[in-house]
Scaffold this motif. Structure first.
Motif, mmCIF file in Angstrom:
data_model
loop_
_atom_site.group_PDB
_atom_site.id
_atom_site.type_symbol
_atom_site.label_atom_id
_atom_site.label_comp_id
_atom_site.label_asym_id
_atom_site.label_seq_id
_atom_site.Cartn_x
_atom_site.Cartn_y
_atom_site.Cartn_z
ATOM 1 N N ASN A 119 52.731 36.828 42.357
ATOM 2 C CA ASN A 119 52.059 38.542 41.767
ATOM 3 C C ASN A 119 51.131 38.581 42.771
ATOM 4 O O ASN A 119 50.631 39.717 42.514
ATOM 5 C CB ASN A 119 51.294 37.285 40.438
ATOM 6 N N GLU A 121 48.648 37.054 44.186
ATOM 7 C CA GLU A 121 46.868 37.101 44.278
ATOM 8 C C GLU A 121 46.567 35.846 45.211
ATOM 9 O O GLU A 121 47.283 35.130 45.248
ATOM 10 C CB GLU A 121 46.711 37.178 42.491
ATOM 11 N N ARG A 122 45.555 36.004 45.639
ATOM 12 C CA ARG A 122 44.901 35.273 46.993
ATOM 13 C C ARG A 122 43.980 34.988 46.172
ATOM 14 O O ARG A 122 43.255 36.028 46.857
ATOM 15 C CB ARG A 122 46.294 35.947 48.436
ATOM 16 N N TRP A 123 43.491 34.087 46.650
ATOM 17 C CA TRP A 123 41.561 34.000 46.557
ATOM 18 C C TRP A 123 41.446 33.135 47.754
ATOM 19 O O TRP A 123 42.340 31.666 48.175
ATOM 20 C CB TRP A 123 41.018 32.851 45.232
ATOM 21 N N LEU A 133 39.806 37.697 46.208
ATOM 22 C CA LEU A 133 40.228 38.073 45.676
ATOM 23 C C LEU A 133 41.344 39.313 46.003
ATOM 24 O O LEU A 133 40.578 39.984 45.805
ATOM 25 C CB LEU A 133 41.178 37.688 43.946
ATOM 26 N N ASN A 134 42.048 39.097 46.338
ATOM 27 C CA ASN A 134 42.350 40.147 47.684
ATOM 28 C C ASN A 134 41.932 40.581 48.265
ATOM 29 O O ASN A 134 42.104 41.810 48.589
ATOM 30 C CB ASN A 134 43.389 40.948 46.185
ATOM 31 N N SER A 193 37.521 33.579 38.901
ATOM 32 C CA SER A 193 37.491 35.206 38.662
ATOM 33 C C SER A 193 37.215 35.555 36.954
ATOM 34 O O SER A 193 36.680 36.254 36.594
ATOM 35 C CB SER A 193 38.659 35.530 38.130
#
Length: 259
Positions: A119, A121-123, A133-134, A193
Protein backbone atom coordinates in the motif's frame (compact mmCIF):
# COMPACT_ATOMS: atom_id res chain seq x y z
CA UNK A 1 18.89 9.30 18.15
CA UNK A 2 19.40 11.99 15.51
CA UNK A 3 17.61 13.15 12.34
CA UNK A 4 20.21 11.12 10.44
CA UNK A 5 18.89 7.99 12.16
CA UNK A 6 15.39 8.77 10.91
CA UNK A 7 16.70 9.13 7.37
CA UNK A 8 18.57 5.84 7.73
CA UNK A 9 15.47 4.07 9.05
CA UNK A 10 13.56 5.23 5.98
CA UNK A 11 16.29 3.86 3.73
CA UNK A 12 16.15 0.54 5.57
CA UNK A 13 12.38 0.40 5.04
CA UNK A 14 12.88 1.20 1.36
CA UNK A 15 15.33 -1.70 1.05
CA UNK A 16 12.94 -4.08 2.80
CA UNK A 17 10.06 -3.09 0.53
CA UNK A 18 12.13 -3.55 -2.60
CA UNK A 19 13.02 -7.06 -1.43
CA UNK A 20 9.44 -8.01 -0.50
CA UNK A 21 7.32 -6.66 -3.36
CA UNK A 22 8.49 -9.11 -6.06
CA UNK A 23 7.31 -12.03 -3.90
CA UNK A 24 3.85 -10.69 -3.00
CA UNK A 25 1.06 -12.81 -4.52
CA UNK A 26 3.77 -14.59 -6.47
CA UNK A 27 5.83 -17.73 -6.11
CA UNK A 28 8.02 -18.08 -3.04
CA UNK A 29 9.34 -20.81 -0.82
CA UNK A 30 8.34 -21.12 2.82
CA UNK A 31 8.89 -23.41 5.76
CA UNK A 32 7.91 -23.76 9.41
CA UNK A 33 10.27 -22.58 12.14
CA UNK A 34 10.77 -24.38 15.43
CA UNK A 35 7.76 -22.63 16.95
CA UNK A 36 5.64 -23.69 13.93
CA UNK A 37 5.35 -20.10 12.65
CA UNK A 38 6.03 -19.72 8.92
CA UNK A 39 9.00 -17.99 7.32
CA UNK A 40 9.33 -17.21 3.61
CA UNK A 41 12.21 -16.29 1.35
CA UNK A 42 10.73 -12.77 1.32
CA UNK A 43 11.27 -12.50 5.11
CA UNK A 44 14.87 -13.53 4.72
CA UNK A 45 15.55 -11.36 1.68
CA UNK A 46 14.19 -8.28 3.44
CA UNK A 47 16.19 -8.78 6.62
CA UNK A 48 19.35 -9.51 4.62
CA UNK A 49 18.89 -6.25 2.69
CA UNK A 50 18.51 -4.28 5.92
CA UNK A 51 21.53 -5.92 7.55
CA UNK A 52 23.77 -5.17 4.57
CA UNK A 53 23.13 -1.45 5.01
CA UNK A 54 23.56 -1.51 8.78
CA UNK A 55 26.77 -3.56 8.61
CA UNK A 56 28.24 -1.07 6.15
CA UNK A 57 27.09 2.17 7.80
CA UNK A 58 26.67 1.38 11.52
CA UNK A 59 29.22 -1.36 12.24
CA UNK A 60 29.34 -0.58 15.99
CA UNK A 61 25.56 -0.83 16.45
CA UNK A 62 24.00 -4.09 17.58
CA UNK A 63 21.34 -5.86 15.52
CA UNK A 64 18.51 -8.13 16.64
CA UNK A 65 16.58 -9.68 13.77
CA UNK A 66 13.80 -12.24 13.71
CA UNK A 67 15.38 -14.36 10.98
CA UNK A 68 19.15 -13.98 11.44
CA UNK A 69 19.52 -13.54 15.16
CA UNK A 70 21.64 -11.16 17.18
CA UNK A 71 24.83 -9.30 16.44
CA UNK A 72 26.44 -7.70 19.49
CA UNK A 73 27.33 -4.03 19.32
CA UNK A 74 29.59 -1.65 21.22
CA UNK A 75 27.74 1.67 20.78
CA UNK A 76 24.87 1.19 23.23
CA UNK A 77 22.50 1.25 20.24
CA UNK A 78 20.64 -1.71 18.78
CA UNK A 79 18.56 -1.99 15.62
CA UNK A 80 15.64 -4.41 15.92
CA UNK A 81 14.21 -5.94 12.73
CA UNK A 82 11.04 -7.84 11.93
CA UNK A 83 11.22 -8.00 8.13
CA UNK A 84 7.61 -9.17 7.74
CA UNK A 85 5.37 -8.87 10.76
CA UNK A 86 2.29 -10.80 9.69
CA UNK A 87 3.85 -13.47 7.50
CA UNK A 88 0.56 -15.41 7.47
CA UNK A 89 -1.18 -12.39 5.95
CA UNK A 90 1.67 -11.96 3.45
CA UNK A 91 1.36 -15.60 2.39
CA UNK A 92 -2.40 -15.19 1.93
CA UNK A 93 -1.94 -12.11 -0.25
CA UNK A 94 -3.40 -9.72 2.32
CA UNK A 95 -1.60 -6.33 2.36
CA UNK A 96 -1.91 -5.82 6.11
CA UNK A 97 1.54 -7.12 7.07
CA UNK A 98 4.41 -4.74 7.71
CA UNK A 99 8.15 -4.39 8.07
CA UNK A 100 9.11 -3.27 11.57
CA UNK A 101 12.32 -1.38 12.28
CA UNK A 102 13.33 -0.01 15.67
CA UNK A 103 16.33 1.68 17.20
CA UNK A 104 16.98 1.04 20.88
CA UNK A 105 19.25 3.20 22.99
CA UNK A 106 20.28 1.54 26.25
CA UNK A 107 17.41 -0.94 25.73
CA UNK A 108 14.66 1.69 25.24
CA UNK A 109 12.89 2.17 21.88
CA UNK A 110 13.56 5.68 20.57
CA UNK A 111 12.75 5.24 16.87
CA UNK A 112 10.23 3.01 15.12
CA UNK A 113 8.97 2.40 11.59
CA UNK A 114 5.90 0.45 10.46
CA UNK A 115 6.12 0.05 6.68
CA UNK A 116 3.39 -1.49 4.52
CA UNK A 117 5.24 -1.77 1.24
CA UNK A 118 2.31 -2.87 -0.96
CA UNK A 119 0.00 0.00 0.00
CA UNK A 120 3.11 2.20 0.30
CA UNK A 121 2.13 3.42 3.74
CA UNK A 122 4.85 4.25 6.24
CA UNK A 123 4.43 5.34 9.83
CA UNK A 124 7.54 6.79 11.50
CA UNK A 125 7.77 7.58 15.20
CA UNK A 126 10.77 9.02 17.04
CA UNK A 127 11.36 10.48 20.47
CA UNK A 128 10.77 14.23 20.35
CA UNK A 129 8.98 14.15 16.99
CA UNK A 130 5.32 13.71 16.00
CA UNK A 131 4.49 10.42 14.34
CA UNK A 132 3.98 10.70 10.61
CA UNK A 133 2.24 8.70 7.90
CA UNK A 134 4.03 9.28 4.59
CA UNK A 135 5.39 12.51 5.98
CA UNK A 136 2.18 13.96 7.43
CA UNK A 137 1.56 14.03 11.18
CA UNK A 138 -1.09 11.66 12.55
CA UNK A 139 -2.98 11.63 15.85
CA UNK A 140 -4.85 9.03 17.84
CA UNK A 141 -8.50 9.68 18.61
CA UNK A 142 -10.37 10.41 21.82
CA UNK A 143 -12.19 7.46 23.39
CA UNK A 144 -14.65 8.52 26.08
CA UNK A 145 -15.31 5.04 27.52
CA UNK A 146 -14.44 1.37 27.08
CA UNK A 147 -18.02 0.68 26.02
CA UNK A 148 -17.46 2.65 22.82
CA UNK A 149 -13.95 1.41 22.11
CA UNK A 150 -12.89 -0.58 19.07
CA UNK A 151 -10.53 -3.34 20.25
CA UNK A 152 -8.14 -5.28 18.02
CA UNK A 153 -5.73 -8.20 18.36
CA UNK A 154 -3.86 -10.43 15.95
CA UNK A 155 -5.98 -13.46 16.83
CA UNK A 156 -7.30 -15.62 19.65
CA UNK A 157 -4.90 -18.42 18.72
CA UNK A 158 -1.99 -16.37 20.03
CA UNK A 159 -3.28 -16.30 23.62
CA UNK A 160 -2.84 -19.02 26.17
CA UNK A 161 -6.12 -20.09 27.74
CA UNK A 162 -5.32 -17.99 30.81
CA UNK A 163 -4.44 -14.86 28.86
CA UNK A 164 -7.34 -15.38 26.49
CA UNK A 165 -9.81 -15.37 29.37
CA UNK A 166 -8.47 -12.04 30.57
CA UNK A 167 -8.52 -10.61 27.06
CA UNK A 168 -12.15 -11.63 26.65
CA UNK A 169 -12.96 -10.01 30.01
CA UNK A 170 -11.71 -6.77 28.48
CA UNK A 171 -13.49 -7.43 25.19
CA UNK A 172 -16.82 -7.79 26.98
CA UNK A 173 -16.47 -4.21 28.22
CA UNK A 174 -15.73 -2.75 24.78
CA UNK A 175 -17.80 -2.41 21.62
CA UNK A 176 -17.20 -6.13 21.07
CA UNK A 177 -19.40 -6.36 17.97
CA UNK A 178 -16.74 -4.21 16.30
CA UNK A 179 -13.77 -6.19 17.63
CA UNK A 180 -11.09 -6.88 15.03
CA UNK A 181 -9.00 -10.02 14.61
CA UNK A 182 -5.97 -10.11 12.32
CA UNK A 183 -3.73 -7.28 11.30
CA UNK A 184 -0.58 -7.72 13.39
CA UNK A 185 1.43 -4.47 13.34
CA UNK A 186 -1.08 -2.83 10.99
CA UNK A 187 -3.52 -2.57 13.89
CA UNK A 188 -1.08 -0.36 15.76
CA UNK A 189 -0.58 1.80 12.70
CA UNK A 190 -4.33 2.26 12.41
CA UNK A 191 -4.51 3.12 16.10
CA UNK A 192 -1.84 5.78 15.56
CA UNK A 193 -3.93 7.25 12.75
CA UNK A 194 -7.08 7.36 14.87
CA UNK A 195 -9.07 4.44 13.43
CA UNK A 196 -8.79 1.92 16.32
CA UNK A 197 -8.86 2.59 20.07
CA UNK A 198 -7.14 -0.35 21.78
CA UNK A 199 -4.82 -3.19 20.78
CA UNK A 200 -4.01 -5.93 23.32
CA UNK A 201 -1.74 -8.91 22.74
CA UNK A 202 0.36 -11.46 24.61
CA UNK A 203 3.46 -13.48 23.84
CA UNK A 204 5.11 -10.89 21.59
CA UNK A 205 8.87 -10.80 21.16
CA UNK A 206 11.05 -7.71 21.10
CA UNK A 207 11.06 -7.57 17.31
CA UNK A 208 7.23 -7.62 17.37
CA UNK A 209 6.75 -4.58 19.61
CA UNK A 210 9.89 -2.41 19.75
CA UNK A 211 9.04 -0.37 16.65
CA UNK A 212 5.46 0.15 17.76
CA UNK A 213 6.29 2.09 20.91
CA UNK A 214 7.65 5.33 19.36
CA UNK A 215 4.92 5.27 16.70
CA UNK A 216 2.12 5.08 19.26
CA UNK A 217 3.65 7.54 21.75
CA UNK A 218 4.44 10.09 19.03
CA UNK A 219 0.83 10.04 17.84
CA UNK A 220 -0.55 10.78 21.31
CA UNK A 221 -1.21 7.25 22.54
CA UNK A 222 0.36 5.06 25.19
CA UNK A 223 1.82 1.58 25.36
CA UNK A 224 2.56 -0.59 28.38
CA UNK A 225 2.70 -4.18 29.51
CA UNK A 226 -0.30 -5.77 31.27
CA UNK A 227 0.92 -4.34 34.57
CA UNK A 228 1.10 -0.80 33.24
CA UNK A 229 4.91 -0.69 32.99
CA UNK A 230 6.61 0.96 29.99
CA UNK A 231 7.91 -1.39 27.29
CA UNK A 232 11.64 -1.99 26.90
CA UNK A 233 14.01 -4.70 25.71
CA UNK A 234 13.30 -6.96 28.69
CA UNK A 235 9.50 -6.66 28.70
CA UNK A 236 7.50 -9.89 28.74
CA UNK A 237 5.61 -9.33 25.51
CA UNK A 238 2.18 -8.77 27.09
CA UNK A 239 1.31 -5.53 25.32
CA UNK A 240 -1.39 -2.87 25.58
CA UNK A 241 -1.71 0.07 23.19
CA UNK A 242 -4.34 2.76 23.71
CA UNK A 243 -5.03 5.76 21.54
CA UNK A 244 -6.50 7.76 24.40
CA UNK A 245 -4.18 7.66 27.46
CA UNK A 246 -7.22 8.22 29.69
CA UNK A 247 -8.36 4.68 28.92
CA UNK A 248 -5.16 2.88 29.97
CA UNK A 249 -6.20 2.43 33.60
CA UNK A 250 -9.59 1.13 32.44
CA UNK A 251 -7.91 -1.46 30.24
CA UNK A 252 -5.50 -2.51 32.99
CA UNK A 253 -8.40 -2.95 35.40
CA UNK A 254 -10.40 -4.93 32.85
CA UNK A 255 -7.66 -7.44 32.03
CA UNK A 256 -7.23 -8.02 35.80
CA UNK A 257 -3.99 -9.83 35.28
CA UNK A 258 -0.66 -9.32 37.06
CA UNK A 259 2.13 -10.09 34.58
Amino acid sequence: MTPADILLANRLADAAGEAIRPFFRSGFTHEAKEDSSPVTEADRAAEAAIRRILDAECPRDGIIGEEYGEKAGTSGRTWVIDPIDGTVSFMAGRPIFGSLLALLEENWPVLGVIDQCINRERWVGATGYPTTLNGSAVKTRTCRSLSGATLATSGPQYFTQHDGEHFMALAAKTAHKRMLFGGDCYNYALLASGHIDIVVEAGLKLHDFAALVPVIIGSGGMMSDWSGEPLHADSSGHVIAVGDPARLEDVLEAVQCDH
